[in-house]
Write a protein that holds these residues in place. Structure first.
Motif, PDB file in Angstrom:
ATOM      1  N   GLY A  42       0.806  -1.211   0.000  1.00 47.08           N
ATOM      2  CA  GLY A  42       0.000   0.000   0.000  1.00 47.08           C
ATOM      3  C   GLY A  42       0.839   1.261   0.000  1.00 47.08           C
ATOM      4  O   GLY A  42       0.571   2.212  -0.751  1.00 47.08           O
ATOM      5  N   SER A  43       1.878   1.297   0.828  1.00 41.26           N
ATOM      6  CA  SER A  43       2.733   2.483   0.924  1.00 41.26           C
ATOM      7  C   SER A  43       3.476   2.742  -0.384  1.00 41.26           C
ATOM      8  O   SER A  43       3.584   3.881  -0.836  1.00 41.26           O
ATOM      9  CB  SER A  43       3.750   2.315   2.056  1.00 41.26           C
ATOM     10  OG  SER A  43       3.094   2.215   3.300  1.00 41.26           O
ATOM     11  N   THR A  44       3.987   1.673  -1.005  1.00 39.66           N
ATOM     12  CA  THR A  44       4.725   1.818  -2.256  1.00 39.66           C
ATOM     13  C   THR A  44       3.809   2.264  -3.397  1.00 39.66           C
ATOM     14  O   THR A  44       4.218   3.021  -4.284  1.00 39.66           O
ATOM     15  CB  THR A  44       5.420   0.493  -2.626  1.00 39.66           C
ATOM     16  OG1 THR A  44       6.307   0.131  -1.552  1.00 39.66           O
ATOM     17  CG2 THR A  44       6.217   0.608  -3.906  1.00 39.66           C
ATOM     18  N   ALA A  45       2.572   1.804  -3.370  1.00 35.90           N
ATOM     19  CA  ALA A  45       1.627   2.179  -4.422  1.00 35.90           C
ATOM     20  C   ALA A  45       1.142   3.620  -4.282  1.00 35.90           C
ATOM     21  O   ALA A  45       0.796   4.254  -5.282  1.00 35.90           O
ATOM     22  CB  ALA A  45       0.428   1.232  -4.393  1.00 35.90           C
ATOM     23  N   LEU A  46       1.144   4.158  -3.054  1.00 35.83           N
ATOM     24  CA  LEU A  46       0.504   5.459  -2.822  1.00 35.83           C
ATOM     25  C   LEU A  46       1.480   6.601  -2.527  1.00 35.83           C
ATOM     26  O   LEU A  46       1.367   7.680  -3.103  1.00 35.83           O
ATOM     27  CB  LEU A  46      -0.491   5.329  -1.670  1.00 35.83           C
ATOM     28  CG  LEU A  46      -1.687   4.412  -1.951  1.00 35.83           C
ATOM     29  CD1 LEU A  46      -2.481   4.157  -0.678  1.00 35.83           C
ATOM     30  CD2 LEU A  46      -2.581   5.002  -3.017  1.00 35.83           C
ATOM     31  N   LEU A  47       2.426   6.392  -1.618  1.00 30.67           N
ATOM     32  CA  LEU A  47       3.271   7.508  -1.182  1.00 30.67           C
ATOM     33  C   LEU A  47       4.162   8.092  -2.286  1.00 30.67           C
ATOM     34  O   LEU A  47       4.219   9.321  -2.433  1.00 30.67           O
ATOM     35  CB  LEU A  47       4.115   7.098   0.025  1.00 30.67           C
ATOM     36  CG  LEU A  47       3.443   7.292   1.391  1.00 30.67           C
ATOM     37  CD1 LEU A  47       4.360   6.818   2.506  1.00 30.67           C
ATOM     38  CD2 LEU A  47       3.064   8.750   1.618  1.00 30.67           C
ATOM     39  N   PRO A  48       4.889   7.306  -3.076  1.00 29.32           N
ATOM     40  CA  PRO A  48       5.694   7.905  -4.152  1.00 29.32           C
ATOM     41  C   PRO A  48       4.840   8.707  -5.138  1.00 29.32           C
ATOM     42  O   PRO A  48       5.242   9.780  -5.592  1.00 29.32           O
ATOM     43  CB  PRO A  48       6.341   6.685  -4.829  1.00 29.32           C
ATOM     44  CG  PRO A  48       6.393   5.656  -3.753  1.00 29.32           C
ATOM     45  CD  PRO A  48       5.136   5.853  -2.964  1.00 29.32           C
ATOM     46  N   ALA A  49       3.649   8.183  -5.466  1.00 31.54           N
ATOM     47  CA  ALA A  49       2.750   8.897  -6.377  1.00 31.54           C
ATOM     48  C   ALA A  49       2.273  10.204  -5.755  1.00 31.54           C
ATOM     49  O   ALA A  49       2.174  11.238  -6.434  1.00 31.54           O
ATOM     50  CB  ALA A  49       1.550   8.016  -6.731  1.00 31.54           C
ATOM     51  N   LEU A  50       1.992  10.162  -4.450  1.00 28.08           N
ATOM     52  CA  LEU A  50       1.558  11.368  -3.736  1.00 28.08           C
ATOM     53  C   LEU A  50       2.653  12.430  -3.779  1.00 28.08           C
ATOM     54  O   LEU A  50       2.386  13.609  -4.025  1.00 28.08           O
ATOM     55  CB  LEU A  50       1.212  10.999  -2.294  1.00 28.08           C
ATOM     56  CG  LEU A  50       0.552  12.053  -1.404  1.00 28.08           C
ATOM     57  CD1 LEU A  50      -0.364  11.375  -0.382  1.00 28.08           C
ATOM     58  CD2 LEU A  50       1.584  12.894  -0.668  1.00 28.08           C
ATOM     59  N   MET A  51       3.900  12.022  -3.580  1.00 32.78           N
ATOM     60  CA  MET A  51       5.019  12.969  -3.621  1.00 32.78           C
ATOM     61  C   MET A  51       5.228  13.522  -5.027  1.00 32.78           C
ATOM     62  O   MET A  51       5.542  14.703  -5.200  1.00 32.78           O
ATOM     63  CB  MET A  51       6.296  12.283  -3.110  1.00 32.78           C
ATOM     64  CG  MET A  51       6.305  12.044  -1.610  1.00 32.78           C
ATOM     65  SD  MET A  51       7.873  11.361  -0.994  1.00 32.78           S
ATOM     66  CE  MET A  51       7.674   9.625  -1.355  1.00 32.78           C
ATOM     67  N   ALA A  52       5.030  12.675  -6.043  1.00 38.74           N
ATOM     68  CA  ALA A  52       5.212  13.116  -7.427  1.00 38.74           C
ATOM     69  C   ALA A  52       4.199  14.193  -7.797  1.00 38.74           C
ATOM     70  O   ALA A  52       4.544  15.197  -8.435  1.00 38.74           O
ATOM     71  CB  ALA A  52       5.080  11.925  -8.373  1.00 38.74           C
ATOM     72  N   VAL A  53       2.943  14.014  -7.377  1.00 36.54           N
ATOM     73  CA  VAL A  53       1.901  15.007  -7.672  1.00 36.54           C
ATOM     74  C   VAL A  53       2.163  16.291  -6.888  1.00 36.54           C
ATOM     75  O   VAL A  53       1.951  17.400  -7.387  1.00 36.54           O
ATOM     76  CB  VAL A  53       0.496  14.454  -7.346  1.00 36.54           C
ATOM     77  CG1 VAL A  53      -0.575  15.522  -7.588  1.00 36.54           C
ATOM     78  CG2 VAL A  53       0.200  13.227  -8.199  1.00 36.54           C
ATOM     79  N   LEU A  54       2.657  16.156  -5.669  1.00 32.12           N
ATOM     80  CA  LEU A  54       2.953  17.320  -4.839  1.00 32.12           C
ATOM     81  C   LEU A  54       4.076  18.161  -5.448  1.00 32.12           C
ATOM     82  O   LEU A  54       4.034  19.400  -5.408  1.00 32.12           O
ATOM     83  CB  LEU A  54       3.337  16.870  -3.425  1.00 32.12           C
ATOM     84  CG  LEU A  54       3.567  17.954  -2.372  1.00 32.12           C
ATOM     85  CD1 LEU A  54       2.305  18.793  -2.165  1.00 32.12           C
ATOM     86  CD2 LEU A  54       4.006  17.335  -1.049  1.00 32.12           C
TER      87      LEU A  54
END
Length: 322
Positions: free
Chosen positions: A70-82
């Motif tokens: 879950g963390s790998t699927a969500l956190l990197p993507a969240l940082m990329a959009v930020l």
């Protein structure tokens, strides 16, 4: 699909976070690394020590694997959009994120329900625990928790894949299925998908809730028959699970309510905090609760650190005595 590839959603929740952008980009990477380290450490310690090959620890490993997923699927993507200036995400990636998020959440709840059942068997039937939770049964339960949530959501997700999109606004930090439905041009299928989603949600959630409530009702009844000392020992083994369940419930219930109902009366900052809570706190808290919070696991973790000369030997003796 070619039209969908060119289409993007604007994640409007990130505009509120713009003032905190640099601070969040300083915090998120260490949190992600800590999540990976803690969960990987717990999996490694349990895998390497046969003494820890108990049913509850097998479920704990599954929980840690799911946290990494879950963390790998969500956190990197969240940082990329930020980081991006436009805070946009391509529809194809948004739909992939929907699958990752929902299967992560579904698998988490399924594992927590099985952990509750495990505590029920351990406390109510201590003499028959290992015969009830046999290796073959553990294998079946692990397979169930690992496959059932993914297949169930895939059936629903197949409807989402048929949608075309007119809207371009995603008022969240990450993509969720109902927001995709709201942005769809396919008016005829919108209400159908919403109803099917609600039915499948109930179909999935009710059995897990019944299992958890049943388990703790039986545990509570059994504890009343025990001595004070035995009650404390029994309940102590339930604390990590109850705290994990509380963490999950806070985050998931808010996300379900926020997606399906009008939450304009709640401040945007509060909504963002609870959205972040759901994807950050449980993956960090759970390995701490089941690792450092459980003496036998804690001792083996310290032994691993001593073996690689990260910590002094006397810490293991202190942990055993505690």
């Amino acid at each position: 699909m070619d039209n969908m590839t060119a289409l993007t959603f604007t994640m409007t929740a990130y505009t509120v976070m713009e003032n905190y952008k640099h601070g969040l980009l300083t915090v998120f990477p260490p949190l992600y690394v800590i999540t990976l380290i803690l969960n990987s450490l717990l999996i490694t310690v349990i895998h390497q020590n046969k003494e820890l090959h108990q049913p509850m620890n097998m479920f704990t490993c599954m929980l840690s694997i799911n946290e990494i997923y879950g963390s790998t699927a969500l956190l990197p993507a969240l940082m990329a959009v930020l980081i991006s200036e436009t805070h946009e995400i391509i529809v194809k990636w948004c739909m992939a994120q929907v699958y990752f998020l929902h299967t992560y959440a579904a698998a988490e709840f399924c594992i927590l329900a099985l952990m509750g059942y495990d505590r029920y068997c351990a406390i109510c039937f201590p003499l028959h625990y290992h015969s009830i939770m046999s290796k073959s049964k553990i294998g079946k339960l692990v397979a169930l928790a690992g496959v059932y949530p993914f297949i169930l959501f895939a059936c629903y997700y197949s409807l989402t894949l048929k949608l075309s999109f007119c809207g371009k606004v995603m008022p969240k930090l990450y993509c969720v299925n109902m927001e995709l439905v709201k942005n769809s041009c396919s008016n005829g299928i919108k209400s159908y998908i919403s109803i099917v989603g609600l039915v499948l949600l109930l179909f999935f959630v009710v059995p897990q809730v019944v299992m958890i409530v049943f388990s703790y009702a039986k545990i509570s009844r059994e504890c009343r028959k025990l001595s004070r000392e035995s009650q404390r020992n029994a309940l102590k083994t339930c604390v990590p699970h109850l705290l994990s369940l509380l963490n999950y419930t806070i985050g998931s219930l808010f996300e379900i309510i926020q997606t399906r109902f009008n939450m304009s009366h709640v401040s945007v900052e509060a909504r963002i905090f609870l959205s972040l809570y759901f994807i950050i706190i449980p993956p960090i808290a759970n390995p701490v609760l089941y690792g450092l919070g459980t003496q036998i696991v804690r001792v083996h973790i310290l032994k691993l650190f001593v073996r690689y000369k990260i910590l002094p030997t006397n810490l293991v003796k202190v942990a055993i005595a505690a």
